[in-house]
Write a protein that holds these residues in place. Structure first.
Motif, PDB file in Angstrom:
ATOM      1  N   ARG A  37      10.492  85.425  33.383  1.00  0.00           N
ATOM      2  CA  ARG A  37      10.389  84.071  32.852  1.00  0.00           C
ATOM      3  C   ARG A  37      10.126  83.081  33.999  1.00  0.00           C
ATOM      4  O   ARG A  37       9.276  82.195  33.895  1.00  0.00           O
ATOM      5  CB  ARG A  37      11.673  83.712  32.100  1.00  0.00           C
ATOM      6  N   LEU A  38      10.818  83.273  35.115  1.00  0.00           N
ATOM      7  CA  LEU A  38      10.641  82.411  36.277  1.00  0.00           C
ATOM      8  C   LEU A  38       9.237  82.536  36.858  1.00  0.00           C
ATOM      9  O   LEU A  38       8.567  81.539  37.136  1.00  0.00           O
ATOM     10  CB  LEU A  38      11.691  82.749  37.343  1.00  0.00           C
ATOM     11  N   ILE A  39       8.769  83.761  37.023  1.00  0.00           N
ATOM     12  CA  ILE A  39       7.434  83.997  37.578  1.00  0.00           C
ATOM     13  C   ILE A  39       6.358  83.430  36.651  1.00  0.00           C
ATOM     14  O   ILE A  39       5.407  82.771  37.098  1.00  0.00           O
ATOM     15  CB  ILE A  39       7.188  85.500  37.824  1.00  0.00           C
ATOM     16  N   ARG A  40       6.493  83.651  35.355  1.00  0.00           N
ATOM     17  CA  ARG A  40       5.503  83.117  34.404  1.00  0.00           C
ATOM     18  C   ARG A  40       5.471  81.591  34.449  1.00  0.00           C
ATOM     19  O   ARG A  40       4.412  80.977  34.347  1.00  0.00           O
ATOM     20  CB  ARG A  40       5.807  83.611  32.999  1.00  0.00           C
ATOM     21  N   GLY A  41       6.640  80.983  34.606  1.00  0.00           N
ATOM     22  CA  GLY A  41       6.698  79.528  34.723  1.00  0.00           C
ATOM     23  C   GLY A  41       5.988  79.034  35.971  1.00  0.00           C
ATOM     24  O   GLY A  41       5.286  78.018  35.940  1.00  0.00           O
ATOM     25  N   GLN A  42       6.169  79.750  37.083  1.00  0.00           N
ATOM     26  CA  GLN A  42       5.501  79.376  38.322  1.00  0.00           C
ATOM     27  C   GLN A  42       3.982  79.501  38.184  1.00  0.00           C
ATOM     28  O   GLN A  42       3.239  78.640  38.656  1.00  0.00           O
ATOM     29  CB  GLN A  42       5.992  80.243  39.484  1.00  0.00           C
ATOM     30  N   VAL A  43       3.534  80.564  37.547  1.00  0.00           N
ATOM     31  CA  VAL A  43       2.092  80.761  37.357  1.00  0.00           C
ATOM     32  C   VAL A  43       1.528  79.659  36.465  1.00  0.00           C
ATOM     33  O   VAL A  43       0.471  79.081  36.757  1.00  0.00           O
ATOM     34  CB  VAL A  43       1.787  82.160  36.775  1.00  0.00           C
ATOM     35  N   LEU A  44       2.226  79.336  35.395  1.00  0.00           N
ATOM     36  CA  LEU A  44       1.768  78.279  34.491  1.00  0.00           C
ATOM     37  C   LEU A  44       1.691  76.949  35.223  1.00  0.00           C
ATOM     38  O   LEU A  44       0.698  76.227  35.109  1.00  0.00           O
ATOM     39  CB  LEU A  44       2.687  78.172  33.276  1.00  0.00           C
ATOM     40  N   THR A  45       2.704  76.627  35.996  1.00  0.00           N
ATOM     41  CA  THR A  45       2.707  75.382  36.758  1.00  0.00           C
ATOM     42  C   THR A  45       1.520  75.330  37.717  1.00  0.00           C
ATOM     43  O   THR A  45       0.844  74.304  37.827  1.00  0.00           O
ATOM     44  CB  THR A  45       4.029  75.229  37.540  1.00  0.00           C
ATOM     45  N   THR A  46       1.254  76.431  38.383  1.00  0.00           N
ATOM     46  CA  THR A  46       0.119  76.491  39.301  1.00  0.00           C
ATOM     47  C   THR A  46      -1.197  76.313  38.546  1.00  0.00           C
ATOM     48  O   THR A  46      -2.060  75.528  38.960  1.00  0.00           O
ATOM     49  CB  THR A  46       0.110  77.832  40.061  1.00  0.00           C
ATOM     50  N   MET A  47      -1.344  77.011  37.439  1.00  0.00           N
ATOM     51  CA  MET A  47      -2.596  76.940  36.677  1.00  0.00           C
ATOM     52  C   MET A  47      -2.826  75.539  36.106  1.00  0.00           C
ATOM     53  O   MET A  47      -3.969  75.081  36.024  1.00  0.00           O
ATOM     54  CB  MET A  47      -2.605  77.968  35.549  1.00  0.00           C
ATOM     55  N   LYS A  69      -3.212  71.493  29.350  1.00  0.00           N
ATOM     56  CA  LYS A  69      -2.769  70.358  30.173  1.00  0.00           C
ATOM     57  C   LYS A  69      -2.519  69.146  29.290  1.00  0.00           C
ATOM     58  O   LYS A  69      -1.515  68.462  29.423  1.00  0.00           O
ATOM     59  CB  LYS A  69      -3.822  70.009  31.222  1.00  0.00           C
ATOM     60  N   SER A  70      -3.459  68.882  28.387  1.00  0.00           N
ATOM     61  CA  SER A  70      -3.347  67.739  27.498  1.00  0.00           C
ATOM     62  C   SER A  70      -2.140  67.883  26.575  1.00  0.00           C
ATOM     63  O   SER A  70      -1.392  66.923  26.367  1.00  0.00           O
ATOM     64  CB  SER A  70      -4.620  67.606  26.675  1.00  0.00           C
ATOM     65  N   ARG A  71      -1.937  69.068  26.039  1.00  0.00           N
ATOM     66  CA  ARG A  71      -0.815  69.301  25.131  1.00  0.00           C
ATOM     67  C   ARG A  71       0.520  69.076  25.830  1.00  0.00           C
ATOM     68  O   ARG A  71       1.410  68.410  25.309  1.00  0.00           O
ATOM     69  CB  ARG A  71      -0.861  70.726  24.576  1.00  0.00           C
ATOM     70  N   LEU A  72       0.654  69.568  27.044  1.00  0.00           N
ATOM     71  CA  LEU A  72       1.905  69.430  27.785  1.00  0.00           C
ATOM     72  C   LEU A  72       2.135  68.001  28.259  1.00  0.00           C
ATOM     73  O   LEU A  72       3.274  67.559  28.375  1.00  0.00           O
ATOM     74  CB  LEU A  72       1.937  70.396  28.959  1.00  0.00           C
ATOM     75  N   THR A  73       1.052  67.271  28.499  1.00  0.00           N
ATOM     76  CA  THR A  73       1.171  65.888  28.927  1.00  0.00           C
ATOM     77  C   THR A  73       1.658  65.002  27.786  1.00  0.00           C
ATOM     78  O   THR A  73       2.413  64.068  27.992  1.00  0.00           O
ATOM     79  CB  THR A  73      -0.185  65.357  29.442  1.00  0.00           C
ATOM     80  N   HIS A  74       1.250  65.333  26.570  1.00  0.00           N
ATOM     81  CA  HIS A  74       1.594  64.518  25.410  1.00  0.00           C
ATOM     82  C   HIS A  74       2.881  64.925  24.715  1.00  0.00           C
ATOM     83  O   HIS A  74       3.320  64.264  23.797  1.00  0.00           O
ATOM     84  CB  HIS A  74       0.433  64.517  24.409  1.00  0.00           C
ATOM     85  N   ASP A  75       3.478  66.026  25.100  1.00  0.00           N
ATOM     86  CA  ASP A  75       4.734  66.476  24.472  1.00  0.00           C
ATOM     87  C   ASP A  75       5.929  65.767  25.057  1.00  0.00           C
ATOM     88  O   ASP A  75       6.024  65.224  26.039  1.00  0.00           O
ATOM     89  CB  ASP A  75       4.919  67.982  24.635  1.00  0.00           C
TER      90      ASP A  75
END
Length: 75
Positions: A37-47, A69-75
């Motif tokens: 879960r931690l590694i996937r979060g790091q990869v998502l943050t990087t991407m 990016k847009s979805r996470l910015t508006h949530d």
């Protein structure tokens, strides 16, 4: 460094040498899930920080990444 990585490795070595108890196997599974879960979060943050620009300076970031990016910015 990931704080529980040492414990994951310790349990892995013990599993190969002498085996694990049921409680240790459950702990190992939980730690592995937390690690992934931690590694996937790091990869998502990087991407989400990546933008692709062609040689002419045009943003050619894939639409799926732009939408995320847009979805996470508006949530």
């Amino acid at each position: 460094m990931i704080p529980f990585l040492d414990r994951i490795n310790e349990l892995s070595r013990k599993d190969r040498s002498e085996g694990l108890t049921a409680a240790e196997k459950a702990e190992q599974q939980t730690l592995r899930e937390d690690y992934l879960r931690l590694i996937r979060g790091q990869v998502l943050t990087t991407m989400l920080g990546v933008s692709v620009v062609d040689s002419e300076g045009n943003d050619v970031t894939p639409s799926k990444l732009t939408e995320e990016k847009s979805r996470l910015t508006h949530d």
